[in-house]
Scaffold this motif. Structure first.
Motif, mmCIF file in Angstrom:
data_model
loop_
_atom_site.group_PDB
_atom_site.id
_atom_site.type_symbol
_atom_site.label_atom_id
_atom_site.label_comp_id
_atom_site.label_asym_id
_atom_site.label_seq_id
_atom_site.Cartn_x
_atom_site.Cartn_y
_atom_site.Cartn_z
ATOM 1 N N LEU A 15 -54.418 -13.345 11.585
ATOM 2 C CA LEU A 15 -53.075 -13.339 10.016
ATOM 3 C C LEU A 15 -51.985 -13.620 10.453
ATOM 4 O O LEU A 15 -51.878 -13.487 9.731
ATOM 5 C CB LEU A 15 -53.130 -11.591 10.420
ATOM 6 C CG LEU A 15 -54.908 -10.347 9.979
ATOM 7 C CD1 LEU A 15 -55.703 -10.510 11.673
ATOM 8 C CD2 LEU A 15 -54.156 -9.185 9.597
ATOM 9 N N ASP A 21 -56.013 -14.317 6.811
ATOM 10 C CA ASP A 21 -54.303 -14.426 6.424
ATOM 11 C C ASP A 21 -54.941 -15.380 4.919
ATOM 12 O O ASP A 21 -54.245 -14.622 4.158
ATOM 13 C CB ASP A 21 -52.959 -14.706 6.870
ATOM 14 C CG ASP A 21 -53.221 -15.710 7.511
ATOM 15 O OD1 ASP A 21 -54.304 -16.703 7.297
ATOM 16 O OD2 ASP A 21 -52.185 -16.635 7.513
ATOM 17 N N PHE A 62 -56.074 -1.113 5.774
ATOM 18 C CA PHE A 62 -56.810 -0.394 6.976
ATOM 19 C C PHE A 62 -56.440 0.655 6.887
ATOM 20 O O PHE A 62 -57.150 1.453 8.074
ATOM 21 C CB PHE A 62 -55.504 -1.311 7.660
ATOM 22 C CG PHE A 62 -55.705 -2.591 8.364
ATOM 23 C CD1 PHE A 62 -56.545 -2.075 9.312
ATOM 24 C CD2 PHE A 62 -55.504 -3.826 7.009
ATOM 25 C CE1 PHE A 62 -56.472 -4.291 9.754
ATOM 26 C CE2 PHE A 62 -55.721 -4.792 7.803
ATOM 27 C CZ PHE A 62 -55.800 -5.620 9.280
ATOM 28 N N LYS A 108 -56.438 -5.208 -2.017
ATOM 29 C CA LYS A 108 -57.236 -4.624 -1.027
ATOM 30 C C LYS A 108 -58.728 -5.620 -1.729
ATOM 31 O O LYS A 108 -59.398 -4.190 -2.046
ATOM 32 C CB LYS A 108 -56.697 -4.346 0.156
ATOM 33 C CG LYS A 108 -54.966 -3.726 0.566
ATOM 34 C CD LYS A 108 -54.835 -4.883 1.272
ATOM 35 C CE LYS A 108 -53.298 -4.392 1.254
ATOM 36 N NZ LYS A 108 -52.844 -3.579 1.509
ATOM 37 N N VAL A 167 -61.000 -2.449 6.797
ATOM 38 C CA VAL A 167 -61.693 -2.990 8.077
ATOM 39 C C VAL A 167 -62.921 -2.272 8.837
ATOM 40 O O VAL A 167 -63.313 -3.074 9.879
ATOM 41 C CB VAL A 167 -60.066 -2.722 9.092
ATOM 42 C CG1 VAL A 167 -60.156 -1.328 9.255
ATOM 43 C CG2 VAL A 167 -60.210 -3.569 10.421
ATOM 44 N N THR A 222 -52.257 -10.442 14.910
ATOM 45 C CA THR A 222 -51.727 -9.717 14.492
ATOM 46 C C THR A 222 -49.850 -9.092 14.503
ATOM 47 O O THR A 222 -49.978 -8.496 15.689
ATOM 48 C CB THR A 222 -52.751 -8.165 14.158
ATOM 49 O OG1 THR A 222 -51.595 -7.911 12.311
ATOM 50 C CG2 THR A 222 -52.949 -7.296 14.797
ATOM 51 N N ASP A 270 -45.395 0.091 13.170
ATOM 52 C CA ASP A 270 -46.312 -1.185 13.864
ATOM 53 C C ASP A 270 -46.548 -0.241 15.586
ATOM 54 O O ASP A 270 -47.778 -1.257 15.971
ATOM 55 C CB ASP A 270 -44.981 -1.532 14.051
ATOM 56 C CG ASP A 270 -45.108 -2.826 12.452
ATOM 57 O OD1 ASP A 270 -45.310 -3.363 11.829
ATOM 58 O OD2 ASP A 270 -43.430 -3.041 12.399
ATOM 59 N N GLU A 301 -50.579 0.591 16.827
ATOM 60 C CA GLU A 301 -51.301 -0.681 16.734
ATOM 61 C C GLU A 301 -52.361 -0.247 16.353
ATOM 62 O O GLU A 301 -53.591 -0.772 15.801
ATOM 63 C CB GLU A 301 -51.232 -1.162 18.040
ATOM 64 C CG GLU A 301 -50.160 -1.337 19.547
ATOM 65 C CD GLU A 301 -50.048 -3.050 18.991
ATOM 66 O OE1 GLU A 301 -50.152 -3.369 17.807
ATOM 67 O OE2 GLU A 301 -49.310 -3.837 19.866
ATOM 68 N N ASN A 302 -51.796 0.008 14.585
ATOM 69 C CA ASN A 302 -53.451 0.325 13.787
ATOM 70 C C ASN A 302 -54.228 -0.932 13.493
ATOM 71 O O ASN A 302 -55.688 -0.344 13.671
ATOM 72 C CB ASN A 302 -52.399 0.958 12.680
ATOM 73 C CG ASN A 302 -53.313 1.689 11.785
ATOM 74 O OD1 ASN A 302 -54.304 2.173 11.877
ATOM 75 N ND2 ASN A 302 -53.374 0.855 10.301
ATOM 76 N N VAL A 303 -53.863 -2.177 13.611
ATOM 77 C CA VAL A 303 -54.278 -3.232 13.786
ATOM 78 C C VAL A 303 -55.280 -3.213 14.342
ATOM 79 O O VAL A 303 -56.500 -3.108 13.739
ATOM 80 C CB VAL A 303 -53.384 -4.888 12.542
ATOM 81 C CG1 VAL A 303 -54.559 -5.649 12.709
ATOM 82 C CG2 VAL A 303 -52.957 -3.577 11.282
ATOM 83 N N GLN A 329 -58.398 -0.775 15.455
ATOM 84 C CA GLN A 329 -58.846 -0.496 14.391
ATOM 85 C C GLN A 329 -60.660 -1.659 14.195
ATOM 86 O O GLN A 329 -61.337 -1.152 14.369
ATOM 87 C CB GLN A 329 -58.963 -0.619 12.585
ATOM 88 C CG GLN A 329 -57.603 0.734 11.913
ATOM 89 C CD GLN A 329 -57.952 1.808 10.837
ATOM 90 O OE1 GLN A 329 -59.152 1.569 10.609
ATOM 91 N NE2 GLN A 329 -57.045 0.838 10.340
ATOM 92 N N SER A 337 -50.385 -8.671 19.362
ATOM 93 C CA SER A 337 -50.461 -8.098 18.003
ATOM 94 C C SER A 337 -49.111 -7.743 17.665
ATOM 95 O O SER A 337 -47.549 -8.162 17.860
ATOM 96 C CB SER A 337 -51.333 -6.724 18.990
ATOM 97 O OG SER A 337 -50.581 -6.296 19.661
#
Ligand code: AN0
Ligand code: CP
Length: 317
Positions: A44, A71, A79, A89, A93, A111, A121, A124-126, A129, A143
């Motif tokens: 990303l 990306d 997300f 979008k 995800v 990411t 941030d 660490e949601n990205v 998931q 990350s």
């Protein structure tokens, strides 16, 4: 080891360092281990070292590698849970990660944080998931808050450069930069140093650059850079943006740049940086071109760190 997202996933960090050093001596020791297995690499954000060293590592283990610059070449991912996807979008995800989980044996992801919303941030949601929906082991290529492959390579590099019979002083120093950068590299380095009982670890930075205690723990902070550098054996240089005033540049004082003069009272310290480094802003030419810079050796060790981690993920999943 199911995933590799932080040092918390590693039961025996020193053992992993030793495995990396074994692969450095014998790159093709386990060339059958990954035959028939595929590593997916999802970007990303940009990368040179992480991308290439991890590919080389995977190939040394017999794996196939597929790189996807999501990306630039992929659909834009959503997300947020429950989003009404009427904007830009295209795909959630939930589907994207689940689909990629069908194609690969291990999924790796880079990411970066957006440096706008600290809570978002630091959740660490990205990457979380992807862990949740991919259903296969996930390997961090950096990350939002951590860069564990870098820190493992850093520890390998320090171990290689230890002087017999001497307990080293390792100093993490902030240095100036023109862009707001993540805290991932220093957070992660702090985690891997504080966990290591063979080194004395000190962090130095201007006031306002305190890192999240979750990662630094009780590590010593010395606000006077010259005092911190006194007697240092290893000087790890890195810029990061503020954690307190989240994502902000609080200081641009050029006197924090690492020069030969700054290193005069060290124990002829080895100088480290994760790279990419901006010359004469973060570290002076005279240091990077001098005999005590080990930044290239450090970047070289990224291969062996990645290989040790991939081998564990292949063996244990
Ligand atoms: C990134 C960072 O500071 O996290 C990646 C370093 C490996 N650096 C830059 O964006 C320059
Ligand atoms: N040190 C590091 O991770 O470099 P890249 O951003 O080039 O991968």
């Amino acid at each position: 080891m199911r995933n590799f997202l932080s040092i918390d996933d590693v039961p025996d960090p020193s053992g992993l360092v030793n495995k990396a050093l074994v692969y450095k001596r014998q790159p093709f020791l386990d060339k059958q281990l990954g035959v028939g297995k595929t590593l997916g690499m999802l970007f990303l954000n940009p990368s040179m070292r992480t991308r290439i060293s991890t590919q080389v590592a995977a190939k040394n283990l017999g794996m196939e590698v597929i790189v996807f610059n999501i990306d630039k070449e992929g659909w834009q991912l959503e997300f947020a849970d429950g989003a009404v996807m009427k904007g830009d979008k295209t795909e959630h995800v939930k589907e994207a990660a689940a689909v990629l989980g069908q194609y690969f044996s291990i999924l790796s992801i880079r990411t970066f944080p957006k440096l706008i919303d600290r809570t978002d941030d630091y959740s660490e949601n990205v990457i979380q998931q992807f862990v949740k929906y991919a259903g296969i082991p996930v390997l961090s290529l950096e990350s939002a808050t951590l860069h564990p492959l870098q820190s493992l390579a850093d520890r390998v590099t320090i171990k290689e450069n230890l002087q017999a019979g001497r307990r080293p002083k390792v100093v993490l120093t902030w240095a100036p930069h023109v862009k707001a950068l993540p805290q991932a590299v220093p957070n992660s380095f702090a985690e891997w140093m504080k966990n290591w009982d063979e080194v004395d670890f000190v962090i130095t930075h201007p006031k306002g650059y305190e890192l999240d205690k979750k990662f630094t723990g009780n590590s010593k902070i010395e606000y006077d850079q010259n005092k911190a550098l006194d007697g240092a054996d290893f000087v790890y240089v890195k810029n990061w943006s503020s954690y307190q005033e989240y994502g902000k540049i609080m200081n641009t004082d050029p006197s924090w740049m690492i020069t030969n003069n700054k290193l005069a009272n060290t124990n002829t310290a080895k100088v480290m940086h994760c790279l990419p480094v901006r010359r004469n802003l973060v570290i002076a030419d005279e240091v990077l071109d001098g005999p005590n810079s080990i930044v290239v050796q450090q970047a070289g060790n990224r291969v062996w760190a990645a290989q040790a981690v991939l081998a564990e993920l292949l063996r244990e999943n």
